[in-house]
Design a protein around this motif. Structure first.
Motif, mmCIF file in Angstrom:
data_model
loop_
_atom_site.group_PDB
_atom_site.id
_atom_site.type_symbol
_atom_site.label_atom_id
_atom_site.label_comp_id
_atom_site.label_asym_id
_atom_site.label_seq_id
_atom_site.Cartn_x
_atom_site.Cartn_y
_atom_site.Cartn_z
ATOM 1 N N GLU A 193 1.556 2.816 -19.676
ATOM 2 C CA GLU A 193 1.729 3.534 -20.941
ATOM 3 C C GLU A 193 3.124 4.133 -21.049
ATOM 4 O O GLU A 193 3.638 4.328 -22.153
ATOM 5 N N LYS A 194 3.753 4.433 -19.919
ATOM 6 C CA LYS A 194 5.072 5.058 -19.924
ATOM 7 C C LYS A 194 6.181 4.026 -20.084
ATOM 8 O O LYS A 194 7.365 4.391 -20.091
ATOM 9 N N LEU A 195 5.816 2.764 -20.209
ATOM 10 C CA LEU A 195 6.806 1.700 -20.352
ATOM 11 C C LEU A 195 6.777 1.066 -21.744
ATOM 12 O O LEU A 195 7.383 0.020 -21.955
ATOM 13 N N HIS A 196 6.084 1.704 -22.666
ATOM 14 C CA HIS A 196 6.073 1.193 -24.036
ATOM 15 C C HIS A 196 7.446 1.331 -24.675
ATOM 16 O O HIS A 196 8.190 2.282 -24.410
ATOM 17 N N GLU A 211 0.817 -1.214 0.000
ATOM 18 C CA GLU A 211 0.000 0.000 0.000
ATOM 19 C C GLU A 211 0.852 1.267 0.000
ATOM 20 O O GLU A 211 0.330 2.377 0.102
ATOM 21 N N MET A 212 2.138 1.119 -0.115
ATOM 22 C CA MET A 212 3.066 2.246 -0.036
ATOM 23 C C MET A 212 3.521 2.678 -1.427
ATOM 24 O O MET A 212 4.070 1.884 -2.192
ATOM 25 N N PRO A 213 3.291 3.954 -1.802
ATOM 26 C CA PRO A 213 3.770 4.423 -3.101
ATOM 27 C C PRO A 213 5.279 4.618 -3.087
ATOM 28 O O PRO A 213 5.833 5.218 -2.158
ATOM 29 N N ILE A 214 5.957 4.090 -4.099
ATOM 30 C CA ILE A 214 7.401 4.246 -4.240
ATOM 31 C C ILE A 214 7.689 4.600 -5.702
ATOM 32 O O ILE A 214 6.776 4.762 -6.503
ATOM 33 N N LEU A 215 8.970 4.697 -6.043
ATOM 34 C CA LEU A 215 9.346 5.090 -7.393
ATOM 35 C C LEU A 215 10.079 3.972 -8.135
ATOM 36 O O LEU A 215 10.901 3.255 -7.562
ATOM 37 N N GLY A 216 9.744 3.838 -9.406
ATOM 38 C CA GLY A 216 10.592 3.152 -10.370
ATOM 39 C C GLY A 216 11.170 4.219 -11.284
ATOM 40 O O GLY A 216 10.814 5.398 -11.185
ATOM 41 N N TYR A 217 12.048 3.827 -12.205
ATOM 42 C CA TYR A 217 12.690 4.812 -13.070
ATOM 43 C C TYR A 217 12.813 4.283 -14.493
ATOM 44 O O TYR A 217 13.163 3.121 -14.709
ATOM 45 N N ARG A 218 12.516 5.171 -15.450
ATOM 46 C CA ARG A 218 12.815 4.887 -16.848
ATOM 47 C C ARG A 218 13.934 5.826 -17.293
ATOM 48 O O ARG A 218 13.868 7.042 -17.077
ATOM 49 N N ILE A 219 14.962 5.241 -17.913
ATOM 50 C CA ILE A 219 16.075 6.002 -18.472
ATOM 51 C C ILE A 219 16.233 5.529 -19.910
ATOM 52 O O ILE A 219 16.640 4.394 -20.159
ATOM 53 N N GLY A 220 15.894 6.373 -20.850
ATOM 54 C CA GLY A 220 15.921 5.956 -22.246
ATOM 55 C C GLY A 220 14.977 4.794 -22.478
ATOM 56 O O GLY A 220 13.796 4.857 -22.120
ATOM 57 N N LYS A 221 15.495 3.702 -23.008
ATOM 58 C CA LYS A 221 14.668 2.526 -23.265
ATOM 59 C C LYS A 221 14.902 1.423 -22.239
ATOM 60 O O LYS A 221 14.660 0.251 -22.502
#
Length: 266
Positions: A185-188, A159-169
């Motif tokens: 949608e941000k992981l296409h 139930e805890m919001p955390i972060l993942g990261y996209r760098i380029g592809k």
């Protein structure tokens, strides 16, 4: 882009203290897992994702002492931030910017206030702390002026919001149980997905292997590597062999490079 996976274990690491299961007593180095962390070298910028209690040992093993241009923190749990004080030697090369969401930002200022006071005593890590927000991209830079853009992603650790990261592809997601629909949608178009898979059984805060496989198929990266695994996942050599093509168990020290169209393991 070059990715070096420093650690692939869950909070207890593998072997787990006091355990005599086949994984914890395995002689295969792939079954020895320090706490999760990785280094991304992209566009002349060196980025550390999470800085756990095994950071010092991981960097001694890596034996590649160069400036760290940014530290991206996924959340404030000890296995992801317990090595921040060990950034001290890298402070000789440059001040090190740390990036974290509001919760992690606040918790770190409480836990290690000696790093952020007005009067810092000699020897404290030369770090700065910047608050970032899901879905709002930002740039990090090297001392020479090279830049890389980072997109923070919102994922749910139970139930805890955390972060993942996209760098380029490439995307790095750890400790996830679920993800808001709009984040998919941000992981296409990913070439590489590095994502958590704890073990086989259901867990209230982490994906199990079945859930991780479902998400890997849905996201559809060219290659997917699982991290943040416990000893209950099973022997690396056995489980990795059972996974679908282009989906793998990562291991400590794994290096992935993309010289052309595919990431190559070393």
């Amino acid at each position: 882009m070059k990715i070096t996976i420093l650690g692939t274990g869950t909070s207890t690491g593998v072997p787990e203290v006091g355990c005599t299961c086949p994984v914890c007593t395995s002689k295969d180095s792939h079954d020895n897992r320090l706490r999760c962390s990785g280094i991304i070298d992209v566009n002349g910028v060196r980025i550390l994702i999470d800085c756990g209690p095994d950071f010092r040992e991981q960097m001694i093993r890596l034996n590649d002492f160069r400036a760290i241009d940014a530290v991206l923190l996924t959340h404030e749990h000890y296995d992801h931030v317990g090595g921040i004080d060990d950034l001290r030697p890298w402070g000789r090369l440059r001040d090190i910017p740390l990036y974290a969401d509001h919760r992690t930002y606040a918790h770190l200022r409480q836990r290690i206030p000696y790093c952020f006071g007005d009067r810092l005593y000699p020897g404290v890590p030369k770090i700065t702390l910047t608050e970032i927000f899901p879905d709002i991209p930002f740039k990090v830079s090297s001392v020479s002026g090279a830049e890389a853009e980072i997109l923070p992603l919102l994922v749910m650790h139970g139930e805890m919001p955390i972060l993942g990261y996209r760098i380029g592809k490439m995307a790095w997601i750890t400790d996830m149980l679920a993800m808001p629909e709009e984040e998919y949608e941000k992981l296409h178009g990913l070439d590489l997905l590095i994502m958590n898979a704890l073990h086989w059984a259901a867990h209230p805060a982490h994906q199990n292997l079945e859930q991780a496989l479902q998400n890997a198929r849905r996201i559809g990266a060219e290659e997917t590597y699982f991290i943040h695994m416990s000893h209950k996942m099973g022997l690396h050599a056995v489980i990795d062999e059972q996974l679908p093509p282009h989906i793998h168990l990562a291991y400590d020290g794994l290096t992935l490079e993309k010289p052309d169209l595919r990431y190559m393991r070393r």
